[in-house]
Design an enzyme around this catalytic site. Structure first.
Site, PDB file in Angstrom:
ATOM      1  N   CYS A   2      -1.406  -2.252  -7.082  1.00 45.45           N
ATOM      2  CA  CYS A   2      -1.876  -2.544  -8.209  1.00 45.45           C
ATOM      3  C   CYS A   2      -3.230  -3.080  -8.021  1.00 45.45           C
ATOM      4  O   CYS A   2      -3.630  -3.964  -7.023  1.00 45.45           O
ATOM      5  CB  CYS A   2      -1.280  -3.876  -9.003  1.00 45.45           C
ATOM      6  SG  CYS A   2       0.430  -3.511  -9.953  1.00 45.45           S
ATOM      7  N   ARG A  27      -4.606   2.018  -5.257  1.00 46.82           N
ATOM      8  CA  ARG A  27      -3.558   0.815  -5.183  1.00 46.82           C
ATOM      9  C   ARG A  27      -2.389   1.023  -6.090  1.00 46.82           C
ATOM     10  O   ARG A  27      -1.293   0.399  -6.177  1.00 46.82           O
ATOM     11  CB  ARG A  27      -4.096  -0.554  -5.243  1.00 46.82           C
ATOM     12  CG  ARG A  27      -5.198  -1.017  -4.125  1.00 46.82           C
ATOM     13  CD  ARG A  27      -5.568  -2.169  -4.614  1.00 46.82           C
ATOM     14  NE  ARG A  27      -4.668  -3.296  -4.480  1.00 46.82           N
ATOM     15  CZ  ARG A  27      -4.496  -3.979  -3.281  1.00 46.82           C
ATOM     16  NH1 ARG A  27      -5.277  -3.503  -2.202  1.00 46.82           N
ATOM     17  NH2 ARG A  27      -3.579  -4.749  -3.205  1.00 46.82           N
ATOM     18  N   TRP A  74       0.697  -0.075 -10.325  1.00 48.12           N
ATOM     19  CA  TRP A  74       1.893   0.514  -9.813  1.00 48.12           C
ATOM     20  C   TRP A  74       3.151  -0.216 -10.032  1.00 48.12           C
ATOM     21  O   TRP A  74       3.517  -1.445  -9.542  1.00 48.12           O
ATOM     22  CB  TRP A  74       1.767   0.386  -8.137  1.00 48.12           C
ATOM     23  CG  TRP A  74       2.666   1.284  -7.308  1.00 48.12           C
ATOM     24  CD1 TRP A  74       2.506   2.801  -7.052  1.00 48.12           C
ATOM     25  CD2 TRP A  74       3.829   1.038  -6.784  1.00 48.12           C
ATOM     26  NE1 TRP A  74       3.572   3.066  -6.355  1.00 48.12           N
ATOM     27  CE2 TRP A  74       4.348   2.186  -6.102  1.00 48.12           C
ATOM     28  CE3 TRP A  74       4.536  -0.285  -6.924  1.00 48.12           C
ATOM     29  CZ2 TRP A  74       5.602   2.004  -5.566  1.00 48.12           C
ATOM     30  CZ3 TRP A  74       5.703  -0.421  -5.921  1.00 48.12           C
ATOM     31  CH2 TRP A  74       6.560   0.848  -5.278  1.00 48.12           C
ATOM     32  N   ASN A 100      -1.109  -8.877  -9.451  1.00 47.37           N
ATOM     33  CA  ASN A 100      -0.864  -7.945  -8.629  1.00 47.37           C
ATOM     34  C   ASN A 100       0.117  -8.616  -7.594  1.00 47.37           C
ATOM     35  O   ASN A 100      -0.152 -10.050  -7.342  1.00 47.37           O
ATOM     36  CB  ASN A 100      -2.091  -7.390  -7.679  1.00 47.37           C
ATOM     37  CG  ASN A 100      -1.515  -6.905  -6.350  1.00 47.37           C
ATOM     38  OD1 ASN A 100      -0.464  -6.216  -6.072  1.00 47.37           O
ATOM     39  ND2 ASN A 100      -2.579  -7.250  -5.259  1.00 47.37           N
ATOM     40  N   GLY A 101       1.617  -8.262  -7.370  1.00 42.73           N
ATOM     41  CA  GLY A 101       2.475  -8.934  -6.661  1.00 42.73           C
ATOM     42  C   GLY A 101       3.823  -8.913  -7.570  1.00 42.73           C
ATOM     43  O   GLY A 101       3.940  -8.107  -8.406  1.00 42.73           O
ATOM     44  N   GLU A 486       4.628  12.733  11.646  1.00 47.14           N
ATOM     45  CA  GLU A 486       3.327  12.681  11.029  1.00 47.14           C
ATOM     46  C   GLU A 486       2.978  13.957  10.137  1.00 47.14           C
ATOM     47  O   GLU A 486       2.683  13.769   9.095  1.00 47.14           O
ATOM     48  CB  GLU A 486       2.363  11.985  11.513  1.00 47.14           C
ATOM     49  CG  GLU A 486       0.842  12.063  11.183  1.00 47.14           C
ATOM     50  CD  GLU A 486       1.021  10.853  10.073  1.00 47.14           C
ATOM     51  OE1 GLU A 486       1.908  10.003   9.843  1.00 47.14           O
ATOM     52  OE2 GLU A 486       0.156  10.624   9.400  1.00 47.14           O
ATOM     53  N   LYS A 490       2.981  14.011   5.875  1.00 49.33           N
ATOM     54  CA  LYS A 490       1.600  14.167   5.233  1.00 49.33           C
ATOM     55  C   LYS A 490       2.166  15.311   4.242  1.00 49.33           C
ATOM     56  O   LYS A 490       1.761  15.426   3.002  1.00 49.33           O
ATOM     57  CB  LYS A 490       0.614  15.223   6.123  1.00 49.33           C
ATOM     58  CG  LYS A 490      -0.026  14.182   7.048  1.00 49.33           C
ATOM     59  CD  LYS A 490      -0.873  13.131   6.367  1.00 49.33           C
ATOM     60  CE  LYS A 490      -0.192  12.048   5.813  1.00 49.33           C
ATOM     61  NZ  LYS A 490      -0.061  10.746   6.832  1.00 49.33           N
ATOM     62  N   GLU A 493       4.339  13.952   1.363  1.00 45.42           N
ATOM     63  CA  GLU A 493       3.703  12.970   0.643  1.00 45.42           C
ATOM     64  C   GLU A 493       2.734  13.488  -0.477  1.00 45.42           C
ATOM     65  O   GLU A 493       2.872  13.160  -1.657  1.00 45.42           O
ATOM     66  CB  GLU A 493       2.576  12.029   1.317  1.00 45.42           C
ATOM     67  CG  GLU A 493       3.417  11.014   2.108  1.00 45.42           C
ATOM     68  CD  GLU A 493       2.028  10.283   3.044  1.00 45.42           C
ATOM     69  OE1 GLU A 493       1.960   9.205   3.048  1.00 45.42           O
ATOM     70  OE2 GLU A 493       1.521  10.978   3.664  1.00 45.42           O
ATOM     71  N   HIS A 509      20.964  19.810  17.379  1.00 42.82           N
ATOM     72  CA  HIS A 509      21.964  18.755  17.098  1.00 42.82           C
ATOM     73  C   HIS A 509      21.919  18.713  15.235  1.00 42.82           C
ATOM     74  O   HIS A 509      22.335  17.605  14.868  1.00 42.82           O
ATOM     75  CB  HIS A 509      21.750  17.424  17.496  1.00 42.82           C
ATOM     76  CG  HIS A 509      21.883  17.457  19.198  1.00 42.82           C
ATOM     77  ND1 HIS A 509      23.157  17.908  19.873  1.00 42.82           N
ATOM     78  CD2 HIS A 509      20.927  17.505  20.046  1.00 42.82           C
ATOM     79  CE1 HIS A 509      22.774  17.803  20.966  1.00 42.82           C
ATOM     80  NE2 HIS A 509      21.497  17.716  21.390  1.00 42.82           N
ATOM     81  N   LYS A 608      -1.388   3.226  -1.957  1.00 46.55           N
ATOM     82  CA  LYS A 608      -1.922   3.164  -0.550  1.00 46.55           C
ATOM     83  C   LYS A 608      -1.507   2.069   0.111  1.00 46.55           C
ATOM     84  O   LYS A 608      -1.524   1.832   1.229  1.00 46.55           O
ATOM     85  CB  LYS A 608      -3.447   3.319  -0.542  1.00 46.55           C
ATOM     86  CG  LYS A 608      -4.049   3.217   0.816  1.00 46.55           C
ATOM     87  CD  LYS A 608      -4.909   4.500   0.899  1.00 46.55           C
ATOM     88  CE  LYS A 608      -5.317   4.918   2.414  1.00 46.55           C
ATOM     89  NZ  LYS A 608      -4.422   5.431   3.074  1.00 46.55           N
TER      90      LYS A 608
HETATM   91  C1  G6P Z   1       1.624   3.351   2.310  1.00 39.12           C
HETATM   92  C2  G6P Z   1       0.639   4.442   2.676  1.00 39.12           C
HETATM   93  C3  G6P Z   1       0.567   4.832   3.970  1.00 39.12           C
HETATM   94  C4  G6P Z   1       0.673   3.992   5.031  1.00 39.12           C
HETATM   95  C5  G6P Z   1       1.664   3.139   4.727  1.00 39.12           C
HETATM   96  C6  G6P Z   1       1.551   1.706   5.815  1.00 39.12           C
HETATM   97  O1  G6P Z   1       2.837   3.961   2.613  1.00 39.12           O
HETATM   98  O2  G6P Z   1       0.863   5.394   1.537  1.00 39.12           O
HETATM   99  O3  G6P Z   1      -0.387   5.944   4.171  1.00 39.12           O
HETATM  100  O4  G6P Z   1       0.744   4.719   6.321  1.00 39.12           O
HETATM  101  O5  G6P Z   1       1.492   2.424   3.540  1.00 39.12           O
HETATM  102  O6  G6P Z   1       0.326   1.106   5.337  1.00 39.12           O
HETATM  103  P1  G6P Z   1      -0.547   0.333   6.332  1.00 39.12           P
HETATM  104  O7  G6P Z   1      -1.705   0.008   5.368  1.00 39.12           O
HETATM  105  O8  G6P Z   1       0.183  -0.870   6.784  1.00 39.12           O
HETATM  106  O9  G6P Z   1      -0.950   1.018   7.504  1.00 39.12           O
END
Ligand code: G6P
Length: 613
Positions: A2, A27, A74, A100-101, A486, A490, A493, A509, A608
């Protein structure tokens, strides 16, 4: 999660709020709303959807007012809908709130308020706050500032809130606990936001609100801050160091593509001033201050979430290999709930791009209680995690706006590499020759990344071939196993294709059962110590009809002969290779997602900055 933004001053608030909300959309973006006070009346507009939907919605509405609050959501409590969108009115509609929270004791508070006759319109925890503040104001006969303060003393949970009342139309009240909040100080005006990005173009003078602080903002008067317990606080004004151009797309179609392309610069900036390959000097203030602790550490425990956790896994290989200090890597969310055994000579190294991830923050607090030293690697200056650590090193990647993390990952790995090299040099585990060679290689990385970025067109062609796949497998070994994770993250996501990352040897396995002609398998097969093993793994995939896309070192013959498609990368020191091998995987995901028509920068359901657990 948020985004909140607010303005009070002599300018029209709406354009400032909407522009701010667009900046904060990373956010959360399932609904948005604004409320403006004009002529002692509050006009409130909110709807499900993105900030652009809100703009359409208010196109024919009265948006006058020099005081206003805005929110992009969010969803946590209650589905994304018009009614659950913020701002929320109190029952009399005299005051409005954005939040927010998460209010953890909202059910108890709601029950009490319902018994006292308050009627709830939404399913949110936020509406509880609106009613509670109004209730306190009535009962205690206090002004808005004190009502917010007293109401918050009954609240358990995390919040960053802004409250506006038509009865006190010349003030805004802001408070925070566990969720971030920045106040920008202009000429007879104030700005409030979840981070500094909506503020920077208006003023560089900011105050980061601290835990359990409640601020009173009145144009023409000094900012007043008290704690929930009513202790007066002297605001600490800082200067923002944020480049405005980094907040814009700068000609790219998406922030993600811009950020992928920024990596030569963001890695260079993260290393700048901290190393000199000619003299062999590495100097990181945070490490110097805690050098003894690091060198005598029993273990380094790395914690993080998402991509930051993957960077931590790379860090494990780097620190163990270069400095021979035992490293464990944990998801912050698991670490905090499993009663971990910690010693005073352990160092907990927390990695976070945003510096606001709730699980990472809570894990830090737990480790602190147990007496460990906390070192942070954060990207956002002044963030909650940066402030909660004993020492740290910023990644100077610049603002990362695309929800899928790219340049933050390579900046984190670069800083981890520097830490590992510096420790290995200091504790004598690395010879001078090895150390100098690795430093020199690290110094070359930005140029090598720039070289890999040249392959974008070829990667785009590959993306066209595989955009309709429904599953992907990513394989890597050693330090490139986290890169396989990773790469898979990606892809899932942003393109919503199911993808799994695996250590290549583990494939037999389980995942091997999935392989058929329909299964693209991305293999990180650059020249390294397990090259022969990876060749065998590729043969195993080919024998089952899988389509192999291999990342290979220029001049490679064996894998090139076996694989269906190859992407070449330059020769690079094995332990630093994740900084290079990850780049084609970022580009592949990006182009597949674009071709599938996905919203690359704002993928569904994600945010994010995850400030809820
Ligand atoms: C969310 C974001 C990711 C990020 C993760 C950890 O899931 O979408 O891109 O890697 O949070 O966030 P941070 O800000 O702690 O790296």
């Amino acid at each position: 999660m948020c985004g909140i933004v607010a303005y009070i001053g002599s300018k029209e608030a709406y354009p400032i709020l909407v522009k701010g909300l667009r900046r904060l959309e990373y956010r959360g973006y399932d609904s948005a709303g604004v409320a403006l006070t004009h002529n002692h009346q509050i006009n409130l507009y909110k709807c499900k959807g993105k900030v652009s939907d809100l703009e359409l919605f208010v196109a024919d509405k009265d948006i006058r007012g020099q005081i206003g609050i805005g929110h992009t959501r969010w969803a946590t409590h209650g589905s994304p809908s018009d009614v659950n969108a913020h701002p929320h009115y109190s029952m009399s509609e005299d005051l409005v709130i954005i939040h927010n929270g998460i209010i953890e004791n909202y059910a108890t508070l709601k029950e009490g308020l319902t018994q006292r006759g308050y009627v709830f319109k939404s399913e949110t925890d936020t509406e509880v706050l609106a009613h509670l503040i109004e209730d306190v104001q009535k009962k205690e006969n206090v002004d808005l500032h004190n009502a917010v303060r007293l109401a918050l003393s009954e609240v358990i949970g995390a919040y960053a809130i802004v409250v506006m009342s038509k009865k006190e139309p010349q003030r805004l009240i802001a408070a925070k606990k566990g969720s971030p909040m920045v106040i920008g100080i202009g000429e007879n005006e104030y700005y409030i936001a979840s981070d500094a990005t909506p503020i920077v173009e208006h003023t560089r003078n900011v105050v980061y609100l601290d835990e359990e602080e409640v601020a009173l903002l009145e144009p023409g008067k000094e900012l007043r801050i008290v704690t929930i317990g009513n202790h007066e606080i002297t605001p600490y004004i800082q200067q923002l160091q944020l480049e405005l151009e980094l907040l814009e797309k700068g000609g790219y179609d998406h922030f993600m593509l811009k950020e992928i392309n920024e990596q030569p610069r963001s890695i260079r900036d993260s290393l700048r001033g901290r190393m000199d390959p000619d003299t062999g000097r590495v100097s990181m203030a945070g490490i110097i201050d805690f050098e003894k602790k690091f060198l005598s550490a029993r273990r380094i425990i790395i914690i993080g979430c998402g991509t930051s956790w993957h960077a931590g896994l790379v860090g494990e290989y780097l620190i163990e290999e270069f400095a021979r200090i035992p490293v464990e890597v944990e998801y912050a969310s698991e670490f905090r709930y499993r009663n971990p055994i910690l010693f005073e000579d352990d160092i907990v190294l927390a990695i976070s791009q945003s510096g606001e991830t709730a699980d990472t923050l809570a894990a830090i607090q737990l480790a602190k209680q147990k007496g460990a030293t906390i070192f942070g690697i954060c990207n956002v200056v002044g963030s909650s995690i940066a402030r909660a650590t004993d020492a740290g090193a910023y990644t100077h990647a610049g603002p990362e706006i695309g929800v899928a993390s790219t340049k933050a990952f390579t900046a984190q790995v670069s800083v981890l590499a520097l830490i590992a090299l510096s420790l290995g040099h200091k504790n004598g585990r690395l010879s001078e020759v090895q150390y100098r060679k690795a430093l020199f290689e690290l110094h070359r990385i930005p140029d090598l990344v720039a070289e890999v970025l040249q392959a974008e067109h070829a990667i785009q062609e590959l993306a066209a071939l595989f955009k309709d796949a429904s599953n992907f497998l990513y394989l890597g070994r050693g330090v490139n196993f986290p890169v396989a994770l990773e790469g898979a993250l990606k892809l899932k996501e942003i393109s919503y294709i199911h993808a799994e990352g695996y250590p290549a040897a583990e494939m037999k396995h389980g995942p091997i059962a999935l392989i058929d002609e329909e299964m693209p398998v991305v293999v990180i097969a650059n020249r390294n110590t397990s090259y022969d093993k990876i060749v065998s793994n590729i043969q195993e995939v080919k024998a089952r009809g899988g389509k192999v896309i291999a990342i290979v070192t220029k001049g490679d013959k064996e894998v090139t002969r076996l694989a269906d498609y190859v992407i070449q990368i330059p020769e690079v020191e094995e332990l630093l290779s994740p900084l290079i091998t990850v780049v084609p995987l970022q580009l592949l995901s990006y182009h597949i997602a674009v071709m599938r028509g996905c919203n690359v920068d704002q993928p569904r359901n994600l945010a994010k900055s995850v400030t809820v657990e």
